[in-house]
Design an enzyme around this catalytic site. Structure first.
Site, mmCIF file in Angstrom:
data_model
loop_
_atom_site.group_PDB
_atom_site.id
_atom_site.type_symbol
_atom_site.label_atom_id
_atom_site.label_comp_id
_atom_site.label_asym_id
_atom_site.label_seq_id
_atom_site.Cartn_x
_atom_site.Cartn_y
_atom_site.Cartn_z
ATOM 1 N N HIS A 66 4.644 -3.320 0.625
ATOM 2 C CA HIS A 66 3.200 -3.517 0.567
ATOM 3 C C HIS A 66 2.809 -4.465 1.697
ATOM 4 O O HIS A 66 3.665 -5.099 2.310
ATOM 5 C CB HIS A 66 2.734 -4.020 -0.805
ATOM 6 C CG HIS A 66 3.034 -5.448 -1.089
ATOM 7 N ND1 HIS A 66 4.231 -5.870 -1.605
ATOM 8 C CD2 HIS A 66 2.273 -6.546 -0.941
ATOM 9 C CE1 HIS A 66 4.203 -7.177 -1.754
ATOM 10 N NE2 HIS A 66 3.033 -7.623 -1.365
ATOM 11 N N TYR B 138 6.071 -17.495 -4.677
ATOM 12 C CA TYR B 138 5.373 -17.260 -3.421
ATOM 13 C C TYR B 138 3.964 -17.831 -3.465
ATOM 14 O O TYR B 138 3.336 -17.925 -4.510
ATOM 15 C CB TYR B 138 5.382 -15.791 -3.019
ATOM 16 C CG TYR B 138 4.743 -14.838 -4.002
ATOM 17 C CD1 TYR B 138 3.420 -14.419 -3.840
ATOM 18 C CD2 TYR B 138 5.457 -14.335 -5.076
ATOM 19 C CE1 TYR B 138 2.836 -13.532 -4.730
ATOM 20 C CE2 TYR B 138 4.889 -13.454 -5.961
ATOM 21 C CZ TYR B 138 3.572 -13.059 -5.788
ATOM 22 O OH TYR B 138 2.998 -12.178 -6.676
#
Length: 152
Positions: free
Chosen positions: A52, A120
């Site tokens: 992605h 993240y």
């Protein structure tokens, strides 16, 4: 290295109690230009989560447990490294932060016999009504990445 991708090697301060390491600091604007969101995910051994990319946000990835093969592919028309694919190995064996700029397709494969955890940070918060997440199949021929382990 793909243009704009950055690596921060982590410094572990170890003693008889364990260790301490800083991940992201507000005086590192070259690493994460803006804080949007922090997220945490776990994937089982052998799982491939790819690909992605984002049009509006940068990602900063860290694998505190387990190990992963991270694959980046530059999709940006204006980049000097357009079409380039890079591979990084992140996790317990290589504790680094990996900055992934917008426009770079990214994904990972969990290596070894235990799950991998990723933490993240993004420069934008997730918007479920208008997600900044464009998908590409893990085996897309335009990227042409071979996810198989190469026995040497």
């Amino acid at each position: 290295m793909i243009e704009g991708v950055k690596i921060k090697k982590l410094v572990k301060h170890c003693d008889d109690r364990g260790f301490f390491a800083e991940l992201v600091r507000d005086d590192e604007p070259d690493l994460l230009s803006r804080f949007g969101q922090a997220s945490w995910s776990m994937s089982y051994p052998g799982v491939i989560k790819a690909f992605h990319y984002h049009e509006k946000q940068d990602d900063l990835w860290f694998f505190p447990s387990g190990n992963a093969q991270v694959v980046l592919h530059d999709l940006r028309d204006s980049s000097s490294t357009k079409g380039k694919t890079d591979v990084y190995y992140l996790g317990e064996e290589n504790p680094i932060m990996l900055l992934i700029p917008k426009g770079i397709a990214h994904g990972y494969r969990v290596l070894g016999e235990k799950p991998a955890t990723i933490i993240y940070f993004t420069t934008k918060s997730y918007d479920s009504k208008n997600p900044d997440e464009k998908r590409i199949e893990w085996n897309d021929p335009s990227i042409g990445f071979n996810w198989d382990t190469k026995f040497r």
